[in-house]
Design a protein around this motif. Structure first.
Motif, mmCIF file in Angstrom:
data_model
loop_
_atom_site.group_PDB
_atom_site.id
_atom_site.type_symbol
_atom_site.label_atom_id
_atom_site.label_comp_id
_atom_site.label_asym_id
_atom_site.label_seq_id
_atom_site.Cartn_x
_atom_site.Cartn_y
_atom_site.Cartn_z
ATOM 1 N N LYS A 14 -10.999 6.657 1.392
ATOM 2 C CA LYS A 14 -9.759 7.367 1.659
ATOM 3 C C LYS A 14 -8.567 6.427 1.558
ATOM 4 N N THR A 15 -7.432 7.001 1.300
ATOM 5 C CA THR A 15 -6.194 6.233 1.219
ATOM 6 C C THR A 15 -6.003 5.402 2.481
ATOM 7 N N ILE A 82 -5.128 3.023 -2.512
ATOM 8 C CA ILE A 82 -4.282 4.180 -2.832
ATOM 9 C C ILE A 82 -4.919 4.938 -3.993
ATOM 10 N N PRO A 83 -4.609 6.231 -4.129
ATOM 11 C CA PRO A 83 -5.280 7.042 -5.158
ATOM 12 C C PRO A 83 -5.178 6.501 -6.577
ATOM 13 N N ASN A 84 -4.055 5.862 -6.925
ATOM 14 C CA ASN A 84 -3.959 5.385 -8.310
ATOM 15 C C ASN A 84 -4.782 4.124 -8.567
ATOM 16 N N SER A 110 -18.235 -0.891 -11.138
ATOM 17 C CA SER A 110 -18.143 -0.244 -9.820
ATOM 18 C C SER A 110 -17.135 0.881 -9.931
ATOM 19 N N ARG A 111 -17.624 2.087 -9.728
ATOM 20 C CA ARG A 111 -16.725 3.240 -9.840
ATOM 21 C C ARG A 111 -16.133 3.540 -8.472
ATOM 22 N N LEU A 112 -14.822 3.412 -8.373
ATOM 23 C CA LEU A 112 -14.128 3.601 -7.098
ATOM 24 C C LEU A 112 -13.256 4.840 -7.158
ATOM 25 N N THR A 113 -13.400 5.682 -6.173
ATOM 26 C CA THR A 113 -12.557 6.870 -6.047
ATOM 27 C C THR A 113 -11.828 6.790 -4.716
ATOM 28 N N VAL A 114 -10.500 6.881 -4.796
ATOM 29 C CA VAL A 114 -9.683 6.851 -3.582
ATOM 30 C C VAL A 114 -9.061 8.236 -3.391
ATOM 31 N N LEU A 115 -9.396 8.872 -2.299
ATOM 32 C CA LEU A 115 -8.924 10.244 -2.053
ATOM 33 C C LEU A 115 -7.618 10.244 -1.268
#
Lengths: 115, 111
Positions: A14-15, A82-84, A110-115
């Protein structure tokens, strides 16, 4: 086993959270790099290190920090995600002893997703 | 202007076709040149280095034109397994020796 190992391979966060991506290598190479790849784009250099006491900013270092704990280990931190910063991150190594050849050897990403 | 520019494609070709990718670079001090292959969601892997005299590896031929600051990759007799993204990479041997990547050219080979 892979010569360049990245952990975690996938992470959703998360952010505002602090995230660390780790990279270790068994190739005995002195140079290590962190790249970021966004969809449809090439790899952009975040930070690189030519030996344990050497840390250099790449073209997109803002928002990131790194630590070269040993010749074989190079970690990337996002202090406040942060999401970007959602992207695919690659660690890479190269060997300065190979003269004119500068082949890069990559981890699996490494795949990173920031919501 | 980007330091390394590639035609993004996509290139959609039938099996057996010959296809060529181009890449231009802006820094005349560039020293080493490479083509990497990247399969979907995987890490890039070196396909071949590019030498001034041109070089060939089976169905793949790479050429470098320093005067025009241009690199090419030719694939003959395309196979389904050639479907991937091809990244042009330029290495600058300065104090901050590092590699700069193009955005890649996507190839799809169809039956």
């Amino acid at each position: 086993d892979a010569d360049v190992t990245q952990t975690p391979r996938n992470r959703i966060t998360k952010t505002g959270k602090r995230i660390m991506l780790e990279c270790s290598q068994t190739k005995g190479h002195d140079r290590m790099y962190w790249y970021r790849q966004d969809p449809g784009l090439g790899l952009r250099l975040i930070y690189y290190s030519f030996d344990v006491k050497d840390i250099n900013k790449g073209e997109i270092s803002d928002g990131y920090s790194v630590s070269r704990q040993a010749q074989a280990k190079f970690s990337l931190s996002l202090e406040s995600a942060i999401p970007n910063q959602t992207a695919l991150y690659f660690c890479a190594t190269s060997d300065s002893r190979t003269g004119g050849v500068r082949e890069l050897f990559f981890g699996e990403g490494s795949r990173l997703t920031v919501l | 202007r980007k330091e390394v520019e590639q035609d993004p494609g996509p290139f959609n070709v039938p099996e057996g076709a010959t296809v060529a990718f181009n890449c231009t670079y802006s820094n005349s001090a560039s020293q080493s040149f490479f083509w990497y292959r990247q399969d979907c969601r995987k890490e890039p892997k070196l396909l071949m280095s590019v030498y001034s005299s041109g070089n060939e590896d089976g169905r793949f031929t790479a050429q470098l034109n320093r005067a025009s600051q241009y690199i090419s990759l030719l694939i003959r007799d395309s196979k389904l397994s050639d479907s991937a993204t091809y990244l042009c990479v330029v290495y600058f041997n300065t104090n901050a020796g590092k590699s700069t990547f193009g955005d890649g050219t996507t190839l799809t080979v169809k039956p």
